[in-house]
Design a protein around this motif. Structure first.
Motif: not given
Length: 231
Positions: A8-25
């Motif tokens: 997602f070229t314009k969005s760190l948030l969407l990269e987080e959502v679909f990368g599931r990098r920080r879901w535990k916290r």
């Protein structure tokens, strides 16, 4: 094309959502908030990771990626409350509700409504007129759509900031008078309003009133909405 196959070229948030990098916290924070303020929730809840997974496997996943990569961020109102992060969360929540319930052509309009529903904002206060101001910009922002499609986007954006009882009059004002068009707009408006309401966790931990949500599918996304805000 699936969301995990293209950035997602314009969005760190969407990269987080679909990368599931920080879901535990974010899941731990959601546990605390839901237990403290929403312990009486009876509806089974999706996690944010499950929402992302459902969108990724849906028939509309490639379209969602394309539409979000085409987000014209320069058109968005700049604000923590109604700015880009809010818009992107509303788009994700809308996509989850729309992916299984709308045909692809309406799914696209649903995401465009989510992307640009607050472009008419001038501040973060309660402002029932911001939907109508935003609707005035849709012909320019969504120039690639047909006039009929733009009319639906305009009508839904204009109506989203008003009470539900005003919807029919707003649709007619924007030229939506046939039964099919009216029904399509009501479906789009319901999803947009519910997705917009679900993102109230950005205001404070107990600002969402589940009774104000219109659809059962929206009531299943309360936990996911809470997690996304706390990424």
């Amino acid at each position: 094309m699936r969301p995990d196959q293209r950035i997602f070229t314009k969005s760190l948030l969407l990269e987080e959502v679909f990368g599931r990098r920080r879901w535990k916290r974010s899941g731990e924070i959601a546990d605390m908030i839901l237990e403290r303020h929403y312990s009486d929730l009876a509806t089974p809840q999706y996690t944010a990771a499950e929402v992302a997974a459902e969108i990724k496997k849906s028939r509309c996943s490639g379209m969602f990626v394309r539409l979000m990569n085409e987000l014209q961020t320069q058109e968005l109102y700049v604000s923590y409350i109604h700015g880009q992060s809010h818009i992107e969360r509303v788009a994700v929540l809308s996509a989850r509700m729309a992916a299984d319930s709308l045909p692809e052509e309406l799914f696209a309009l649903c995401i465009e409504c989510a992307k640009y529903h607050d472009v008419g904002r001038r501040d973060d206060t309660r402002d029932p007129a911001h939907g109508a101001r935003g609707a005035e910009q849709i012909d320019r922002i969504c120039a690639g759509y047909s006039e009929e499609e733009r009319a639906r986007i305009r009508a839904v954006i204009a109506a989203h900031s008003l009470d539900d009882q005003s919807a029919g009059d707003v649709f007619r004002k924007y030229g939506i008078t046939d039964a099919r068009g009216t029904e399509d707009c009501r479906k789009l408006l319901r999803i947009l309003k519910d997705a917009d309401a679900l993102d109230r966790f950005r205001l404070n931990n107990n600002s969402l009133n589940p009774r104000m949500l219109r659809g059962e599918d929206a009531r299943q996304l309360i936990r996911a909405a809470c997690e996304m805000v706390n990424l």
